[in-house]
Design a protein around this motif. Sequence first.
Motif, PDB file in Angstrom:
ATOM      1  N   LYS A 196       5.546   2.575   0.906  1.00 40.62           N
ATOM      2  CA  LYS A 196       6.218   3.801   1.349  1.00 40.62           C
ATOM      3  C   LYS A 196       7.645   3.861   0.800  1.00 40.62           C
ATOM      4  CE  LYS A 196       5.596   3.823   5.829  1.00 40.62           C
ATOM      5  NZ  LYS A 196       5.287   4.075   7.247  1.00 40.62           N
TER       6      LYS A 196
ATOM      7  N   GLN B 119      10.321   6.641   1.195  1.00 41.21           N
ATOM      8  CA  GLN B 119      10.264   6.709   2.653  1.00 41.21           C
ATOM      9  C   GLN B 119      10.670   5.357   3.239  1.00 41.21           C
ATOM     10  OE1 GLN B 119       6.197   7.665   3.443  1.00 41.21           O
ATOM     11  NE2 GLN B 119       6.389   9.743   2.692  1.00 41.21           N
TER      12      GLN B 119
ATOM     13  N   SER C 240       7.830   5.325  -2.451  1.00 41.33           N
ATOM     14  CA  SER C 240       7.739   6.795  -2.398  1.00 41.33           C
ATOM     15  C   SER C 240       8.997   7.433  -1.819  1.00 41.33           C
ATOM     16  CB  SER C 240       6.532   7.211  -1.547  1.00 41.33           C
ATOM     17  OG  SER C 240       5.349   6.711  -2.097  1.00 41.33           O
TER      18      SER C 240
ATOM     19  N   ASP D 105       0.838  -1.194   0.000  1.00 39.80           N
ATOM     20  CA  ASP D 105       0.000   0.000   0.000  1.00 39.80           C
ATOM     21  C   ASP D 105       0.878   1.251   0.000  1.00 39.80           C
ATOM     22  OD1 ASP D 105      -1.444   2.229   1.890  1.00 39.80           O
ATOM     23  OD2 ASP D 105      -2.897   1.166   0.629  1.00 39.80           O
ATOM     24  N   ASP D 106       0.578   2.175  -0.907  1.00 41.50           N
ATOM     25  CA  ASP D 106       1.414   3.379  -1.075  1.00 41.50           C
ATOM     26  C   ASP D 106       1.502   4.254   0.166  1.00 41.50           C
ATOM     27  OD1 ASP D 106       2.067   2.742  -3.686  1.00 41.50           O
ATOM     28  OD2 ASP D 106       0.424   3.905  -4.534  1.00 41.50           O
ATOM     29  N   GLU D 107       0.449   4.303   0.958  1.00 37.91           N
ATOM     30  CA  GLU D 107       0.427   5.215   2.097  1.00 37.91           C
ATOM     31  C   GLU D 107       0.843   4.573   3.415  1.00 37.91           C
ATOM     32  OE1 GLU D 107      -3.236   7.366   2.364  1.00 37.91           O
ATOM     33  OE2 GLU D 107      -3.265   7.750   0.207  1.00 37.91           O
ATOM     34  N   THR D 108       0.554   3.293   3.589  1.00 37.87           N
ATOM     35  CA  THR D 108       0.800   2.679   4.895  1.00 37.87           C
ATOM     36  C   THR D 108       1.739   1.478   4.866  1.00 37.87           C
ATOM     37  OG1 THR D 108      -1.138   1.255   4.675  1.00 37.87           O
ATOM     38  CG2 THR D 108      -1.463   3.401   5.734  1.00 37.87           C
TER      39      THR D 108
END
Length: 99
Positions: A21, A26, A24, A13-16
């Motif tokens: 991450k 991170q 992205s 999942d891109d956000e969590t």
Amino acid sequence: MEELLELLDAAWDDETGFLGKLRSGQFDPAAGEAYVSLLSRIPEPGEMIDSRLVQLIWFAPLFMEWQTERAAESEEESRQLTRIATQVQEAIEGILGVP
């Protein structure tokens, strides 16, 4: 097995997710350790392996290697990510075997 597949999918999942991450740029060392721990929960496969399981895990070590330069903000983070990537590779080898 369904819950495990959902958790492995969530790692992308891109956000969590740890891998999402990382995509992205991170890097979260604690999430990386949790991902390695998640891989250790995968039961030893029998003759047949769920194709969704393979889809979710086989690419992760190579992906992590590609992201190291982009996501690691320091030499220490680079070492941590490399260590986690090695643990992921070893876990996947233990699950799928080597040719």
